[in-house]
Design a protein around this motif. Structure first.
Motif, mmCIF file in Angstrom:
data_model
loop_
_atom_site.group_PDB
_atom_site.id
_atom_site.type_symbol
_atom_site.label_atom_id
_atom_site.label_comp_id
_atom_site.label_asym_id
_atom_site.label_seq_id
_atom_site.Cartn_x
_atom_site.Cartn_y
_atom_site.Cartn_z
ATOM 1 N N GLN A 11 0.825 -1.205 0.000
ATOM 2 C CA GLN A 11 0.000 0.000 0.000
ATOM 3 C C GLN A 11 0.860 1.257 0.000
ATOM 4 O O GLN A 11 0.572 2.223 -0.713
ATOM 5 C CB GLN A 11 -0.923 0.011 1.220
ATOM 6 C CG GLN A 11 -2.065 -0.984 1.142
ATOM 7 C CD GLN A 11 -2.729 -1.190 2.487
ATOM 8 O OE1 GLN A 11 -2.222 -0.749 3.518
ATOM 9 N NE2 GLN A 11 -3.865 -1.877 2.481
ATOM 10 N N LEU A 12 1.914 1.244 0.803
ATOM 11 C CA LEU A 12 2.754 2.430 0.897
ATOM 12 C C LEU A 12 3.524 2.673 -0.399
ATOM 13 O O LEU A 12 3.734 3.823 -0.795
ATOM 14 C CB LEU A 12 3.714 2.301 2.078
ATOM 15 C CG LEU A 12 3.072 2.463 3.455
ATOM 16 C CD1 LEU A 12 4.126 2.360 4.547
ATOM 17 C CD2 LEU A 12 2.336 3.791 3.572
ATOM 18 N N ARG A 13 3.949 1.608 -1.063
ATOM 19 C CA ARG A 13 4.616 1.763 -2.355
ATOM 20 C C ARG A 13 3.663 2.478 -3.326
ATOM 21 O O ARG A 13 4.048 3.411 -4.031
ATOM 22 C CB ARG A 13 4.996 0.395 -2.940
ATOM 23 C CG ARG A 13 6.326 -0.155 -2.486
ATOM 24 C CD ARG A 13 7.514 0.695 -2.819
ATOM 25 N NE ARG A 13 7.410 1.414 -4.098
ATOM 26 C CZ ARG A 13 8.335 2.211 -4.590
ATOM 27 N NH1 ARG A 13 9.452 2.404 -3.912
ATOM 28 N NH2 ARG A 13 8.172 2.824 -5.753
ATOM 29 N N GLN A 14 2.428 2.057 -3.325
ATOM 30 C CA GLN A 14 1.426 2.675 -4.199
ATOM 31 C C GLN A 14 1.244 4.150 -3.832
ATOM 32 O O GLN A 14 1.203 5.021 -4.705
ATOM 33 C CB GLN A 14 0.098 1.913 -4.088
ATOM 34 C CG GLN A 14 -0.996 2.472 -4.991
ATOM 35 C CD GLN A 14 -0.601 2.414 -6.462
ATOM 36 O OE1 GLN A 14 -0.225 1.378 -6.979
ATOM 37 N NE2 GLN A 14 -0.677 3.564 -7.133
ATOM 38 N N SER A 15 1.151 4.403 -2.538
ATOM 39 C CA SER A 15 0.985 5.783 -2.082
ATOM 40 C C SER A 15 2.165 6.639 -2.526
ATOM 41 O O SER A 15 1.993 7.795 -2.941
ATOM 42 C CB SER A 15 0.876 5.829 -0.556
ATOM 43 O OG SER A 15 -0.309 5.203 -0.133
ATOM 44 N N LEU A 16 3.351 6.068 -2.437
ATOM 45 C CA LEU A 16 4.549 6.821 -2.811
ATOM 46 C C LEU A 16 4.511 7.193 -4.288
ATOM 47 O O LEU A 16 4.827 8.326 -4.676
ATOM 48 C CB LEU A 16 5.791 6.001 -2.485
ATOM 49 C CG LEU A 16 7.124 6.720 -2.640
ATOM 50 C CD1 LEU A 16 7.151 7.992 -1.826
ATOM 51 C CD2 LEU A 16 8.279 5.812 -2.259
ATOM 52 N N ASP A 17 4.088 6.248 -5.117
ATOM 53 C CA ASP A 17 3.959 6.548 -6.541
ATOM 54 C C ASP A 17 2.963 7.677 -6.757
ATOM 55 O O ASP A 17 3.215 8.606 -7.522
ATOM 56 C CB ASP A 17 3.507 5.290 -7.303
ATOM 57 C CG ASP A 17 4.610 4.248 -7.382
ATOM 58 O OD1 ASP A 17 5.773 4.599 -7.071
ATOM 59 O OD2 ASP A 17 4.323 3.098 -7.743
ATOM 60 N N ASP A 18 1.833 7.609 -6.070
ATOM 61 C CA ASP A 18 0.802 8.628 -6.233
ATOM 62 C C ASP A 18 1.322 10.004 -5.835
ATOM 63 O O ASP A 18 1.139 10.990 -6.553
ATOM 64 C CB ASP A 18 -0.423 8.286 -5.373
ATOM 65 C CG ASP A 18 -1.147 7.053 -5.882
ATOM 66 O OD1 ASP A 18 -0.837 6.605 -7.006
ATOM 67 O OD2 ASP A 18 -2.018 6.538 -5.155
ATOM 68 N N VAL A 19 1.961 10.058 -4.683
ATOM 69 C CA VAL A 19 2.368 11.365 -4.171
ATOM 70 C C VAL A 19 3.527 11.918 -5.002
ATOM 71 O O VAL A 19 3.650 13.130 -5.182
ATOM 72 C CB VAL A 19 2.706 11.269 -2.669
ATOM 73 C CG1 VAL A 19 4.027 10.597 -2.440
ATOM 74 C CG2 VAL A 19 2.696 12.634 -2.031
ATOM 75 N N VAL A 22 3.471 18.534 -0.454
ATOM 76 C CA VAL A 22 3.529 17.264 -1.181
ATOM 77 C C VAL A 22 4.876 16.578 -0.949
ATOM 78 O O VAL A 22 4.933 15.366 -0.709
ATOM 79 C CB VAL A 22 3.286 17.499 -2.688
ATOM 80 C CG1 VAL A 22 3.480 16.210 -3.464
ATOM 81 C CG2 VAL A 22 1.881 18.041 -2.909
ATOM 82 N N GLU A 23 5.932 17.355 -0.997
ATOM 83 C CA GLU A 23 7.254 16.744 -0.824
ATOM 84 C C GLU A 23 7.444 16.200 0.592
ATOM 85 O O GLU A 23 8.025 15.137 0.792
ATOM 86 C CB GLU A 23 8.353 17.770 -1.155
ATOM 87 C CG GLU A 23 8.516 17.942 -2.661
ATOM 88 C CD GLU A 23 9.401 19.127 -3.014
ATOM 89 O OE1 GLU A 23 9.889 19.800 -2.083
ATOM 90 O OE2 GLU A 23 9.587 19.391 -4.226
ATOM 91 N N HIS A 24 6.919 16.929 1.545
ATOM 92 C CA HIS A 24 7.020 16.439 2.925
ATOM 93 C C HIS A 24 6.189 15.173 3.110
ATOM 94 O O HIS A 24 6.605 14.255 3.825
ATOM 95 C CB HIS A 24 6.561 17.516 3.899
ATOM 96 C CG HIS A 24 6.569 17.070 5.321
ATOM 97 N ND1 HIS A 24 7.735 16.772 5.990
ATOM 98 C CD2 HIS A 24 5.572 16.845 6.196
ATOM 99 C CE1 HIS A 24 7.442 16.384 7.221
ATOM 100 N NE2 HIS A 24 6.132 16.424 7.378
ATOM 101 N N THR A 25 5.040 15.125 2.471
ATOM 102 C CA THR A 25 4.223 13.907 2.512
ATOM 103 C C THR A 25 5.010 12.730 1.953
ATOM 104 O O THR A 25 5.031 11.637 2.545
ATOM 105 C CB THR A 25 2.923 14.100 1.710
ATOM 106 O OG1 THR A 25 2.228 15.244 2.209
ATOM 107 C CG2 THR A 25 2.030 12.870 1.817
ATOM 108 N N ALA A 26 5.684 12.960 0.836
ATOM 109 C CA ALA A 26 6.480 11.893 0.216
ATOM 110 C C ALA A 26 7.570 11.414 1.171
ATOM 111 O O ALA A 26 7.795 10.208 1.328
ATOM 112 C CB ALA A 26 7.094 12.393 -1.089
ATOM 113 N N GLU A 27 8.241 12.356 1.824
ATOM 114 C CA GLU A 27 9.288 11.972 2.766
ATOM 115 C C GLU A 27 8.726 11.117 3.903
ATOM 116 O O GLU A 27 9.360 10.149 4.331
ATOM 117 C CB GLU A 27 9.949 13.218 3.363
ATOM 118 C CG GLU A 27 10.984 13.840 2.446
ATOM 119 C CD GLU A 27 11.384 15.227 2.927
ATOM 120 O OE1 GLU A 27 11.362 15.462 4.148
ATOM 121 O OE2 GLU A 27 11.707 16.075 2.076
ATOM 122 N N GLY A 28 7.532 11.483 4.361
ATOM 123 C CA GLY A 28 6.896 10.701 5.414
ATOM 124 C C GLY A 28 6.623 9.281 4.968
ATOM 125 O O GLY A 28 6.877 8.329 5.722
#
Lengths: 213, 213
Positions: free
Chosen positions: A149-157, A174-180
DNA sequence: CTTCGTTATATCGATTCGATATACTAGGGA
DNA sequence: TCCCTAGTATATCGAATCGATATAACGAAG
């Protein structure tokens, strides 16, 4: 979501609502800061479903009084209660202590192992916090499901970050979300590695590792 | 929370519901993926409050048809629609395009600047994503309010981590939560520093001091 | 004796979500 | 031609959760 948390705590020992909230808040922090507005309906729900039962605490001198009927006047109702107190009813406010049932234990196991609605960070955190109740293989499966799920989220963000219509502030968010999300994935990888190292043993031994308290 | 996002997008240009959802999802990623079950009620809410108004798109040949009345039979209703289509009504499904009003702009400014309900990560992220609509002083205030909240959260979660009744899994969850909060604070510190560096310029003189008095 | 803080249960309205229904178009095969 | 799927678009429903609020009891402080 709340059901899982409640049942998980009641697996350990009988508790009343207020205590459940305290243990969730003090034990898990932000992750499980639950309001009474969801806690009490959840307890009623679980009781209706037969997953828990309310037991009267033994330290009461008198049986639980019925609620004060509405008299239409506040002072009237206060008067009733004052009369009761003066009449010698020295008992505390009735606590409803809840105990998990066999059906509740089954429900807990299903919620913990089930793939349904495990998609948000909070549900996952809660499941992982109770992961000692899972067999090692199920624990590993939980971690790997979350990782996908997180891999998918990372692609999306990351796709969102490529949107060049964003100003500095939106882009920073957005970038901070990706880092999280990246940090979450690294955390999961460490956990998965640990599980594999531990699970290299011969069998599933559910040996309990929690403190008694 | 959703109101802020909707009004923020409508500040830029008129949009219909579906498009609002897409822009939120594609632009901000996880942070703002909103379901139709909250979006459409929110739009109706905002329209009732006079913050937005629905405008008919101009590319329709015929005025909006009234909804198909229930005939009691599915095929009957389908037949009505088929008849309409064959009769030359080539228009698309009616889109309700929303436009922000003056009251809506005021509401947006209030939501963005207001201290109310800014306590969760999602609300803050959304506010920051629209921070270009804030005066520099208000932007700095938003960041510093959030920083205070995160400091408090960090104390709470660290206190939770000191609970020695936690097993390995629960402890890992709490520690990872703490790391996330720490990362958030570092991010905020970078943003605050950037604001101070920028705000030193002669641009924006907020007159009424947004800080110490 | 009164006020305050803590323990304790409960309900209310509002918001949000996920699932589902409905309506229409466009394109791709069989 | 005819059907199937996928995408666009609006809308509602029930359930879960939250924050605010009410009620109640009690001990400690003043």
């Amino acid at each position: 979501m709340l059901d899982l948390a409640i049942l998980g705590l009641l697996e350990e020992r009988d508790l009343h609502g207020y205590e459940i909230r305290r243990q969730l808040r003090d034990g898990l922090g932000l992750l499980a800061n639950v309001s009474f507005g969801s806690l009490y309906p959840a307890l009623a729900r679980l009781e209706r479903a037969g997953a828990v039962m309310a037991t009267e605490p033994v330290d009461r001198g008198a049986p639980t009084r019925s609620p004060v009927p509405p008299t239409g006047s506040l002072s009237g109702e206060r008067a009733v209660l004052r009369a009761r107190r003066l009449a010698g009813n020295r008992g505390r406010r009735s606590k409803k202590v809840y105990r998990i049932t066999d059906a509740g234990r089954r429900m807990f196991a299903d919620l913990l192992a089930g793939t349904g609605s495990a998609d948000d960070a909070r549900s996952f955190g809660l499941k992982l916090a109770f992961a000692r109740h899972l067999a090692p293989s199920a624990r590993l499966a939980l971690l790997e499901r979350r990782r996908v799920q997180l891999r998918q989220s990372l692609d999306d963000v990351r796709a969102a970050a490529h949107d060049d219509a964003l100003d500095v502030y939106a882009r920073s968010v957005v970038e901070h979300t990706a880092e999280g999300v990246e940090q979450d994935i690294r955390w999961l990888d460490r956990l998965i590695e640990g599980e594999r190292a531990n699970g290299a043993g011969p069998e599933d031994r559910p040996r309990e590792g929690a403190g008694t308290r």
